[in-house]
Design a protein around this motif. Structure first.
Motif, short mmCIF file in Angstrom:
data_model
loop_
_atom_site.label_atom_id
_atom_site.label_comp_id
_atom_site.label_asym_id
_atom_site.label_seq_id
_atom_site.Cartn_x
_atom_site.Cartn_y
_atom_site.Cartn_z
N HIS A 163 85.82 53.27 -41.97
CA HIS A 163 87.05 53.81 -42.55
C HIS A 163 87.50 55.04 -41.76
N ALA A 164 86.56 55.89 -41.39
CA ALA A 164 86.90 57.10 -40.64
C ALA A 164 87.55 56.75 -39.31
N ARG A 165 86.99 55.78 -38.61
CA ARG A 165 87.56 55.40 -37.32
C ARG A 165 88.96 54.79 -37.50
N ALA A 166 89.14 54.00 -38.56
CA ALA A 166 90.45 53.40 -38.80
C ALA A 166 91.50 54.47 -39.08
N GLU A 167 91.14 55.48 -39.88
CA GLU A 167 92.09 56.56 -40.17
C GLU A 167 92.40 57.36 -38.91
N PHE A 168 91.38 57.60 -38.09
CA PHE A 168 91.63 58.31 -36.84
C PHE A 168 92.55 57.50 -35.94
N HIS A 187 100.66 74.69 -36.23
CA HIS A 187 100.32 73.27 -36.14
C HIS A 187 99.68 72.90 -34.81
N ILE A 188 99.76 73.76 -33.81
CA ILE A 188 99.07 73.48 -32.55
C ILE A 188 97.56 73.38 -32.80
N ALA A 189 97.08 74.10 -33.82
CA ALA A 189 95.65 74.05 -34.15
C ALA A 189 95.22 72.67 -34.62
N ALA A 190 96.16 71.76 -34.87
CA ALA A 190 95.79 70.39 -35.20
C ALA A 190 95.13 69.69 -34.02
N LEU A 191 95.39 70.16 -32.79
CA LEU A 191 94.86 69.48 -31.61
C LEU A 191 93.34 69.62 -31.49
N PRO A 192 92.77 70.82 -31.55
CA PRO A 192 91.30 70.88 -31.54
C PRO A 192 90.68 70.22 -32.77
N PHE A 193 91.40 70.24 -33.89
CA PHE A 193 90.94 69.52 -35.07
C PHE A 193 90.84 68.03 -34.76
N ALA A 194 91.88 67.48 -34.11
CA ALA A 194 91.87 66.06 -33.74
C ALA A 194 90.75 65.75 -32.76
N ALA A 195 90.50 66.67 -31.83
CA ALA A 195 89.41 66.47 -30.87
C ALA A 195 88.06 66.39 -31.59
N ASN A 196 87.88 67.25 -32.57
CA ASN A 196 86.63 67.24 -33.34
C ASN A 196 86.46 65.93 -34.11
N VAL A 197 87.55 65.49 -34.73
CA VAL A 197 87.48 64.24 -35.49
C VAL A 197 87.20 63.07 -34.55
N ALA A 198 87.86 63.06 -33.39
CA ALA A 198 87.63 62.00 -32.41
C ALA A 198 86.16 61.93 -32.00
N ALA A 199 85.57 63.10 -31.78
CA ALA A 199 84.15 63.12 -31.41
C ALA A 199 83.27 62.58 -32.53
N GLU A 200 83.63 62.89 -33.78
CA GLU A 200 82.85 62.43 -34.93
C GLU A 200 82.88 60.92 -35.07
N VAL A 201 83.99 60.28 -34.68
CA VAL A 201 84.10 58.82 -34.84
C VAL A 201 83.82 58.10 -33.51
N ASN A 202 83.28 58.84 -32.54
CA ASN A 202 82.87 58.28 -31.25
C ASN A 202 84.06 57.76 -30.44
N ALA A 203 85.21 58.41 -30.58
CA ALA A 203 86.38 58.09 -29.76
C ALA A 203 86.43 59.13 -28.64
N LEU A 204 85.55 58.97 -27.67
CA LEU A 204 85.33 60.03 -26.69
C LEU A 204 86.50 60.22 -25.74
#
Length: 233
Positions: A163-168, A187-204
């Motif tokens: 589910h996490a990967r699908a939402e990402f 809202h620029i701070a959403a970018l490092p947030f997105a990078a962290n989420v990507a790493a969590e779901v193995n979207a390197l």
């Protein structure tokens, strides 16, 4: 630059004595702005925001837009510093204020913070419900981007990695439709947030993409030190 609004805020504080409840509240909010932007004292900023809400609720309860703006500021701070006092107040005001379309953005951020708080305490169902409510106010690609990243994060916390990967993946589909040059510092701070989420779901590869984009936007990102995440991001 960030120095100009800081200078204006200091000048205003030094030259104006609060004369009405509305002005008193704005006085506290500006002192909080300076505490956060000039000194990165975000606990002091939260205290000033709470003082502003004390004035508004007791003496100017009809000032919906000012109250909503103050609650939004407190919500930003509470999301970054869960230890500060104020979550109960945010929850109470979320239920009691008449949130109209003019304060939809503030309502959106308040719901995100309350969802985040529920997730941190393991209350995933309540967190997802609050995010669903937030999505009703997600009237731009950027806001929908936040919603899907938040859902992905909560799914990771709950061990639901598919589910996490699908939402990402849905969030990532939105990124090209967002005008980051005009998104605003908050809202620029959403970018490092997105990078962290990507790493969590193995979207390197996607994590590297967001890191690169965040670096390109770094001047705006570093400059955002008030009423939101701060330069700690």
């Amino acid at each position: 630059s960030t120095r100009e609004p800081r200078h204006v805020a200091r000048a205003w504080i030094n030259s104006h004595a609060p004369s009405s409840p509305q002005m008193q509240a704005k006085f506290h909010l500006l002192k909080g702005f300076v505490a956060g932007a000039e000194h990165e004292d975000f606990h002091a900023q939260a205290a000033f925001v709470i003082s502003a809400l004390d004035v508004l609720e007791s003496k100017a309860p009809a000032e919906l837009h000012t109250i909503a703006s103050a609650v939004e500021s407190l919500a930003f701070l509470a999301r970054e510093m869960p230890e500060i006092e104020g979550i109960e107040r945010i929850e109470r005001l979320r239920r009691s204020l008449s949130w109209d379309n003019g304060v939809a953005d503030a309502h959106f951020q308040v719901l995100r913070t309350l969802s985040w708080t529920k997730a941190l305490h393991g209350h995933y169902r309540e967190a997802v419900v609050l995010l669903a409510h937030a999505s009703w106010h997600a009237n731009s690609p950027l806001m929908r981007f936040y919603v899907h990243l938040d859902r992905a994060t909560i799914a990771v916390y709950g061990g639901q990695f598919v589910h996490a990967r699908a939402e990402f993946d849905v969030a990532h589909e939105l990124v090209q439709s967002i005008d980051w040059d005009h998104a605003g510092r908050a809202h620029i701070a959403a970018l490092p947030f997105a990078a962290n989420v990507a790493a969590e779901v193995n979207a390197l590869e996607e994590a590297q993409f967001y890191c690169k984009l965040a670096l390109e936007m770094q001047p705006k990102l570093v400059g955002h030190t008030s009423l939101a995440h701060g330069s700690r991001m």
